[in-house]
Design a protein around this motif. Structure first.
Motif, PDB file in Angstrom:
ATOM      1  N   SER A  89       7.998  -0.754 -11.346  1.00 46.19           N
ATOM      2  CA  SER A  89       6.982  -0.503 -10.336  1.00 46.19           C
ATOM      3  C   SER A  89       5.727   0.051 -10.998  1.00 46.19           C
ATOM      4  CB  SER A  89       7.494   0.482  -9.286  1.00 46.19           C
ATOM      5  OG  SER A  89       7.693   1.770  -9.851  1.00 46.19           O
ATOM      6  N   SER A  90       4.594  -0.257 -10.371  1.00 44.42           N
ATOM      7  CA  SER A  90       3.310   0.318 -10.763  1.00 44.42           C
ATOM      8  C   SER A  90       2.539   0.536  -9.476  1.00 44.42           C
ATOM      9  CB  SER A  90       2.564  -0.619 -11.719  1.00 44.42           C
ATOM     10  OG  SER A  90       2.410  -1.902 -11.141  1.00 44.42           O
ATOM     11  N   GLU A  91       1.292   0.873  -9.567  1.00 49.96           N
ATOM     12  CA  GLU A  91       0.521   1.178  -8.363  1.00 49.96           C
ATOM     13  C   GLU A  91       0.434  -0.051  -7.452  1.00 49.96           C
ATOM     14  OE1 GLU A  91      -3.917   2.839  -7.142  1.00 49.96           O
ATOM     15  OE2 GLU A  91      -3.209   2.988  -9.210  1.00 49.96           O
ATOM     16  N   GLY A  92       1.099   0.033  -6.302  1.00 50.07           N
ATOM     17  CA  GLY A  92       1.029  -1.040  -5.322  1.00 50.07           C
ATOM     18  C   GLY A  92       1.802  -2.295  -5.663  1.00 50.07           C
ATOM     19  N   SER A 120       9.890   6.422  -5.310  1.00 52.35           N
ATOM     20  CA  SER A 120       8.494   6.447  -5.734  1.00 52.35           C
ATOM     21  C   SER A 120       8.246   5.545  -6.938  1.00 52.35           C
ATOM     22  CB  SER A 120       8.068   7.875  -6.092  1.00 52.35           C
ATOM     23  OG  SER A 120       6.779   7.891  -6.668  1.00 52.35           O
ATOM     24  N   LYS A 138       0.854  -1.174   0.000  1.00 50.55           N
ATOM     25  CA  LYS A 138       0.000   0.000   0.000  1.00 50.55           C
ATOM     26  C   LYS A 138       0.893   1.227   0.000  1.00 50.55           C
ATOM     27  CE  LYS A 138      -3.836   2.188   2.467  1.00 50.55           C
ATOM     28  NZ  LYS A 138      -4.745   2.107   3.650  1.00 50.55           N
ATOM     29  N   GLU A 139       0.709   2.079  -0.982  1.00 51.41           N
ATOM     30  CA  GLU A 139       1.566   3.252  -1.126  1.00 51.41           C
ATOM     31  C   GLU A 139       1.399   4.211   0.053  1.00 51.41           C
ATOM     32  OE1 GLU A 139      -0.254   3.859  -4.940  1.00 51.41           O
ATOM     33  OE2 GLU A 139       1.694   3.766  -5.931  1.00 51.41           O
ATOM     34  N   LYS A 165       2.507  11.340  -6.446  1.00 50.85           N
ATOM     35  CA  LYS A 165       1.364  11.268  -5.540  1.00 50.85           C
ATOM     36  C   LYS A 165       1.676  10.428  -4.309  1.00 50.85           C
ATOM     37  CE  LYS A 165      -2.101  11.784  -9.203  1.00 50.85           C
ATOM     38  NZ  LYS A 165      -3.266  11.149  -9.889  1.00 50.85           N
ATOM     39  N   SER A 166       2.615   9.479  -4.444  1.00 46.86           N
ATOM     40  CA  SER A 166       2.875   8.560  -3.340  1.00 46.86           C
ATOM     41  C   SER A 166       4.271   7.966  -3.460  1.00 46.86           C
ATOM     42  CB  SER A 166       1.826   7.444  -3.323  1.00 46.86           C
ATOM     43  OG  SER A 166       1.889   6.709  -4.537  1.00 46.86           O
TER      44      SER A 166
END
Length: 484
Positions: free
Chosen positions: A354-357, A248, A194-195, A310-311
């Motif tokens: 990397s990608s979202e999560g 990130s 979880k970012e 964003k994260s």
């Protein structure tokens, strides 16, 4: 430029190679080139069939007086590695390859050329259409998706081939007769997470590592070229320790069988540490330039400010990732004792993304020894398991064990000496070939692999030496005439 390539000798081979460059054919997207081969065979009124995975087999009858000669299978793969420089606009699913003549070589403009294995496929097509040649019955086998998982070779069914001799046209050094190759296995590593939020006051920078030569992770792994992922993570570990960098985003490398040429990361640092990060980039540029001064003369490490992400990747995942990649073996692991100078075992940290999560890493481990192949796989599994990653091994394929009693090899050695006045180099290669897998479906085949000189395959620096293509083709048609 196309006209110039069409005038090269032998014209029939270069004609078909040019046609192949005009058909987009990255691995996994070979329907159009399969159709090209099928339609070509039908235009010659010779037998053609396709198996359920897409391999194409074209059968040409023996020439007059050669009916009792053994049936020879000529084999090449139809797919190519889609690699380009990041600053080049090229869609491998739509755009033709822009090939051109550079002195005594043929290259492509900032993309892979597809001479691996387009030259081999073109030579088979030229032989199939030339009725002036003397030869026994020929089976032209065009396999699909060799570069990613050897799907075509694995899909071959027992009985699809009837020949007793197989000439694989996928070796990339003139004068070498290959009689064995390494097997391989892919490792896929991943973390899900979880970012987390970017700390207040942080500034974002994009780190770019570019200009490396890359290349074939089998045939060129011994050359000591820089692996963009290893170099990037070496820098990132120092950046985390010295300037409180937070990761990130990471995107390094692309294909499992290509040494990664580029890597990009987005990090954040406290605003007061920006200058220190830029100084660290300059320091590592100097370090890498000195360490690779005779190998990677275009290596570039740069940093530039970018929009705040964003994260971030959670710190514990970030640290596990960086430490594991830093610790992971990469490159040559062991050498063959019976073939001096040939790599026995190696691994290539091919891509880190990397990608979202999610963070994913892909490796290709190779070895001429089945036991050492799985031992190296176990070592990598252990390392990343300690880093709390998910690890899975997939797409294992066997090596090709040399046949000391190959009758075809003896004929080919004799022809080579007569034509070129020197002995060929009988060799085992570290690159993966389809030969061992094909033997599983068609036991007892007498197999030898050879080809012209192709340099830097799997990279935008790929090239083929023009004069070696003519000698290779002349050698091939003589072999077909004398295999009786």
């Amino acid at each position: 430029m196309a006209k110039e390539i069409l005038n090269l000798k032998p014209e029939s081979v270069w004609k078909h190679f040019y046609e192949l460059t005009q058909i987009p054919r990255p691995t996994g997207h070979t329907k159009a080139v399969e159709k090209y081969v099928v339609d070509f065979a039908k235009s010659l009124n010779i037998d053609v069939k396709q198996d359920k995975v897409g391999n194409v087999l074209v059968t040409k009858p023996a020439s007059k007086g050669m009916e009792n000669a053994p049936t020879v299978i000529l084999q090449a793969h139809l797919d190519m590695v889609p690699q380009k420089n990041s600053d080049v606009k090229h869609d491998f699913l739509k755009d033709p390859i822009d090939a051109y003549i550079a002195g005594d070589k043929v290259k492509a403009r900032s993309t892979t050329l597809g001479a691996d294995n387009g030259i081999g496929a073109a030579a088979i097509l030229a032989i199939l259409e030339d009725n002036s040649l003397k030869h026994g019955k020929i089976e032209g086998l065009f396999t699909i998706d060799e570069e990613e998982g050897m799907v075509g070779a694995f899909g071959l069914e027992s009985g699809f081939l009837t020949g007793s001799i197989l000439l694989n046209l996928d070796t990339e050094e003139e004068g070498e007769l290959c009689v064995g190759c390494a097997g391989g296995i892919d490792e896929n590593v991943s973390w899900q997470f979880k970012e987390v939020e970017v700390p207040a006051g942080d500034v974002a920078l994009k780190i770019s590592l570019t200009g490396l030569r890359g290349g074939h992770s089998g045939g060129e792994i011994h050359l000591g070229r820089g692996n963009a992922n290893k170099l990037m993570f070496r820098f990132l570990k120092q950046a985390v320790a010295e300037v409180e960098a937070r990761l990130s985003f990471i995107d390094g490398g692309s294909l499992r069988n290509a040494i990664p040429r580029e890597a990009f990361a987005i990090v954040t640092v406290p605003a007061e540490n920006v200058d220190d990060l830029l100084d660290l980039v300059d320091e590592y540029q100097e370090i890498y330039s000195e360490e690779y001064k005779s190998i990677e003369d275009k290596l570039s490490l740069k940093a530039e400010k970018t929009d705040l992400p964003k994260s971030l990747i959670p710190e514990e995942i970030q640290d596990d990732l960086i430490n594991a990649v830093e610790a992971c073996p990469n490159g040559v692991i062991s050498m063959l004792q019976d073939f001096p100078g040939i790599v026995e075992s190696s691994t290539n940290i091919a891509s880190v993304k990397s990608s979202e999560g999610l963070v994913e890493i892909k490796f290709l481990t190779r070895s001429s020894s089945e036991t050492k192949k799985y031992a190296l796989d176990s070592s990598i599994n252990s390392l990343f398991s300690l880093a709390d990653a998910k690890v899975e091994a997939v797409n294992a394929y066997p090596g090709w064990q040399p046949n000391a009693n190959s009758a075809a090899l003896e004929v080919m050695k004799d022809i080579y000496i007569r034509k070129f006045g020197k002995d060929p180099v009988v060799q085992v290669v570290h690159a993966g070939l389809e030969c061992g897998i094909i033997l599983d479906s068609t036991p007892g085949l007498d197999i030898v692999s050879f080809g012209p000189t192709i340099m830097n395959p799997h990279s935008p620096d790929e090239l083929v030496e023009i004069d070696t293509v003519e000698r290779f083709y002349d050698y091939l048609i003589t072999i077909l005439e004398e295999l009786k």
